[in-house]
Write a protein that holds these residues in place. Structure first.
Motif, short mmCIF file in Angstrom:
data_model
loop_
_atom_site.label_atom_id
_atom_site.label_comp_id
_atom_site.label_asym_id
_atom_site.label_seq_id
_atom_site.Cartn_x
_atom_site.Cartn_y
_atom_site.Cartn_z
N ALA A 1 -16.03 70.76 -67.23
CA ALA A 1 -15.82 70.22 -68.58
C ALA A 1 -15.79 68.69 -68.57
N ILE A 2 -15.15 68.11 -67.59
CA ILE A 2 -15.08 66.64 -67.50
C ILE A 2 -16.48 66.06 -67.29
N THR A 3 -17.27 66.71 -66.45
CA THR A 3 -18.63 66.24 -66.20
C THR A 3 -19.49 66.41 -67.45
N LEU A 4 -19.30 67.51 -68.17
CA LEU A 4 -20.04 67.70 -69.42
C LEU A 4 -19.73 66.59 -70.42
N MET A 5 -18.48 66.16 -70.47
CA MET A 5 -18.12 65.06 -71.37
C MET A 5 -18.81 63.77 -70.96
N LYS A 6 -18.93 63.54 -69.65
CA LYS A 6 -19.62 62.34 -69.17
C LYS A 6 -21.09 62.37 -69.55
N LEU A 7 -21.62 63.58 -69.74
CA LEU A 7 -23.02 63.75 -70.16
C LEU A 7 -23.14 63.83 -71.68
N ASP A 8 -22.06 63.51 -72.40
CA ASP A 8 -22.01 63.57 -73.87
C ASP A 8 -22.30 64.97 -74.40
N ARG A 9 -21.84 65.98 -73.68
CA ARG A 9 -21.98 67.36 -74.11
C ARG A 9 -20.59 67.91 -74.42
N CYS A 10 -19.96 67.23 -75.38
CA CYS A 10 -18.56 67.51 -75.71
C CYS A 10 -18.37 68.91 -76.30
N ASP A 11 -19.33 69.38 -77.10
CA ASP A 11 -19.19 70.72 -77.68
C ASP A 11 -19.15 71.79 -76.59
N GLU A 12 -20.00 71.63 -75.59
CA GLU A 12 -20.02 72.57 -74.47
C GLU A 12 -18.70 72.52 -73.70
N ALA A 13 -18.21 71.32 -73.46
CA ALA A 13 -16.94 71.14 -72.75
C ALA A 13 -15.80 71.76 -73.56
N LYS A 14 -15.78 71.48 -74.84
CA LYS A 14 -14.74 72.01 -75.73
C LYS A 14 -14.75 73.54 -75.72
N GLU B 1 -19.46 60.13 -58.86
CA GLU B 1 -19.05 58.73 -58.73
C GLU B 1 -20.23 57.78 -58.73
N THR B 2 -21.41 58.28 -58.37
CA THR B 2 -22.61 57.44 -58.38
C THR B 2 -23.41 57.62 -59.67
N GLY B 3 -22.83 58.35 -60.63
CA GLY B 3 -23.48 58.51 -61.93
C GLY B 3 -24.54 59.60 -61.98
N ARG B 4 -24.64 60.40 -60.96
CA ARG B 4 -25.64 61.48 -60.91
C ARG B 4 -24.99 62.77 -61.40
N TYR B 5 -24.63 62.76 -62.70
CA TYR B 5 -23.85 63.84 -63.28
C TYR B 5 -24.59 65.17 -63.36
N GLU B 6 -25.87 65.14 -63.65
CA GLU B 6 -26.63 66.40 -63.74
C GLU B 6 -26.62 67.13 -62.40
N GLU B 7 -26.84 66.39 -61.32
CA GLU B 7 -26.82 66.99 -59.99
C GLU B 7 -25.42 67.50 -59.64
N ALA B 8 -24.41 66.72 -60.01
CA ALA B 8 -23.03 67.13 -59.77
C ALA B 8 -22.71 68.40 -60.54
N LEU B 9 -23.21 68.47 -61.77
CA LEU B 9 -22.95 69.64 -62.62
C LEU B 9 -23.51 70.92 -62.02
N VAL B 10 -24.70 70.84 -61.43
CA VAL B 10 -25.30 72.02 -60.78
C VAL B 10 -24.38 72.53 -59.67
N LEU B 11 -23.90 71.62 -58.83
CA LEU B 11 -22.99 72.02 -57.75
C LEU B 11 -21.68 72.56 -58.31
#
Length: 156
Positions: free
Chosen positions: A74-87, A37-47
């Motif tokens: 997958a949703i967090t990966l999309m927020k990081l523009d990593r759509c292929d990984e999410a898909k 929610e604070t835009g710290r997607y990489e840190e969120a992804l690790v957790l």
């Protein structure tokens, strides 16, 4: 401020209640959500990856909780523009497991299908086949999901 409270809570749980795996997973999920929610997607992804790995080990790949935690990745990966990984995650692991164990009309399966549709739609490199896959699903997803959503209580 909420982030520091959630981090402290997780630290306390790990220190004093390390045996309570579910409480730690819930605390990690709350922290990951706050980070996202604070835009710290990489840190969120690790957790989220840690939560998914623990859910996978504890419940297996076909459990509702595991599929949900995978969808959060997958949703967090999309927020990081990593759509292929999410898909790839949704198409190859999560959706087949959800359809087989929960059924095609289960709310988690439908939500996972919606996540795949978003990954395909938001991917700038999507193919014509990807678009065709999404043509028939959105109406069914919305119709079925609306059945599973809670309705507000009527006032008398």
């Amino acid at each position: 401020e909420a982030l520091s409270v959630l981090e402290a809570n997780l630290a306390l749980l790990r220190r004093y209640w390390s045996h309570d795996v579910n409480a730690i997973l819930v605390a990690q999920a709350g922290l990951a959500s706050c980070l996202g929610e604070t835009g710290r997607y990489e840190e969120a992804l690790v957790l989220m990856r840690d939560i998914y790995a623990k859910d996978l080990a504890q419940h297996g790949g076909s459990h509702e909780r595991t599929i949900t935690s995978g969808s959060n990745i997958a949703i967090t990966l999309m927020k990081l523009d990593r759509c292929d990984e999410a898909k790839s995650l949704v198409r190859n692991q999560l959706l087949p497991a959800a359809r087989q164990s929960l059924g095609a009309d289960h709310r988690v399966t439908l939500g996972t299908t919606e996540t795949l549709a978003s990954a395909l739609h938001n991917n700038p490199a999507h193919t014509r086949d990807d678009q065709r896959l999404n043509q028939h699903d959105p109406h069914r997803i919305k119709r079925c999901l609306s059945k599973h959503r809670r309705r507000p209580a009527r006032s008398r």
